[in-house]
Scaffold this active site. Structure first.
Site, PDB file in Angstrom:
ATOM      1  N   HIS A  38      62.762 126.197 109.054  1.00 52.90           N
ATOM      2  CA  HIS A  38      62.844 125.461 107.778  1.00 52.90           C
ATOM      3  C   HIS A  38      61.529 125.587 106.995  1.00 52.90           C
ATOM      4  CE1 HIS A  38      65.819 123.044 110.258  1.00 52.90           C
ATOM      5  NE2 HIS A  38      66.541 123.382 109.211  1.00 52.90           N
ATOM      6  N   MET A 184      65.482 130.292 115.978  1.00 51.30           N
ATOM      7  CA  MET A 184      65.199 128.852 115.875  1.00 51.30           C
ATOM      8  C   MET A 184      66.399 128.117 115.313  1.00 51.30           C
ATOM      9  SD  MET A 184      61.352 128.048 115.230  1.00 51.30           S
ATOM     10  CE  MET A 184      60.115 128.767 116.292  1.00 51.30           C
TER      11      MET A 184
END
Ligand code: PAF
Length: 260
Positions: A38, A184
């Site tokens: 992110h 991830m």
């Protein structure tokens, strides 16, 4: 600490003031439990936009499995710290009631909605289209950033933006990986430590697979206790990719690589 916008009124006031100052707005929608993937989106957005807004909302309508929704990890305090440390300008954290007050949309995804995640997770993309459209309407960014791990989602969002004639540039960003090679994901925290360290075999297998050995790769993944849902090559325009999805240690994982 980062500016927190929890109502549509607060968001709208912020957006209006930024647009009056002629600032370009980059948007990173998330479901929280943020990680380096992110943050790479936040940093990419910062490179080309004056202001970056993230959102945190765990969207119930995109979960086809209620236990996946119930177990979705959350840590708002840590998320706020990460966003602040990465110089994100504001975060929108709406309630379900606020989100559902924004009109809904339905988009015909055609065959894109029928393969891979569309086939494995009925209703998932309808839920994604619904929430991303609502967030786009609320934030009205110039650009929006999505990770390439959810590559099919990226294509679905592009198709939605196109069908709804939204003038938002949709940008896909490279997959960020753990040291083992595992892509991830917020869900990785649900893997046991041992399995998480070994889970790089999924990416390693993707990297070694081609049209001629795909059957062997499927068998290898299955032999390694990966409950394989699909390992498939798909072409979207000029872009040819190998996609994988399945359960490891009861946790659903997806990944993809470009195929030359
Ligand atoms: O990729 C995600 O985290 C979600 O699907 C998104 C785009 C935030 C919509 O809920």
């Amino acid at each position: 600490m980062i500016l927190q916008l929890r109502t549509l009124a607060e968001l709208s006031e912020f957006i209006t003031s930024q647009k009056q100052k002629k600032r370009t707005i980059g948007f990173v929608p998330t479901m929280g439990f943020l990680h380096k993937g992110h943050m790479s989106l936040i940093n990419l957005a910062k490179e080309s936009c004056d202001i970056v807004i993230a959102s945190i909302y765990v969207n119930p309508s995109q979960f086809n499995d209620s236990s996946d929704f119930d177990n979705y990890p959350k840590d708002e305090q840590k998320d706020l710290e990460l966003l602040s440390n990465n110089f994100c300008d504001a975060v929108f954290i709406p309630t379900q009631l606020e989100i559902e007050s924004i009109p809904n949309v339905r988009v015909d995804l055609g065959t894109l909605g029928d393969v891979m995640e569309g086939r494995s997770r009925p209703g998932h993309f309808e839920g994604v289209v619904e929430i991303v459209h609502r967030l786009f309407k609320a934030v009205s960014p110039h650009k929006a950033f999505f990770g390439n791990k959810d590559y099919q989602q990226l294509l679905v969002v592009k198709k939605m933006a196109d069908s709804c004639s939204l003038s938002i540039e949709i940008i896909g960003a490279s997959i960020v990986r753990e040291p083992s090679g595992l892509a991830m994901s917020s869900r990785n925290v649900r893997l046991s430590k041992d399995i998480r360290n070994k889970a790089g075999f999924i990416y390693e297998t993707l990297s070694k697979t081609n049209l001629f050995n795909i059957k062997e790769s499927r068998a290898f993944l299955t032999d390694n206790e990966f409950e394989l849902e699909y390992l498939e090559i798909h072409s979207f325009g000029d872009d040819k990719r190998l996609f994988v999805a399945g359960l490891l240690d009861g946790v659903r994982l997806i990944d993809n690589v470009k195929v030359n």
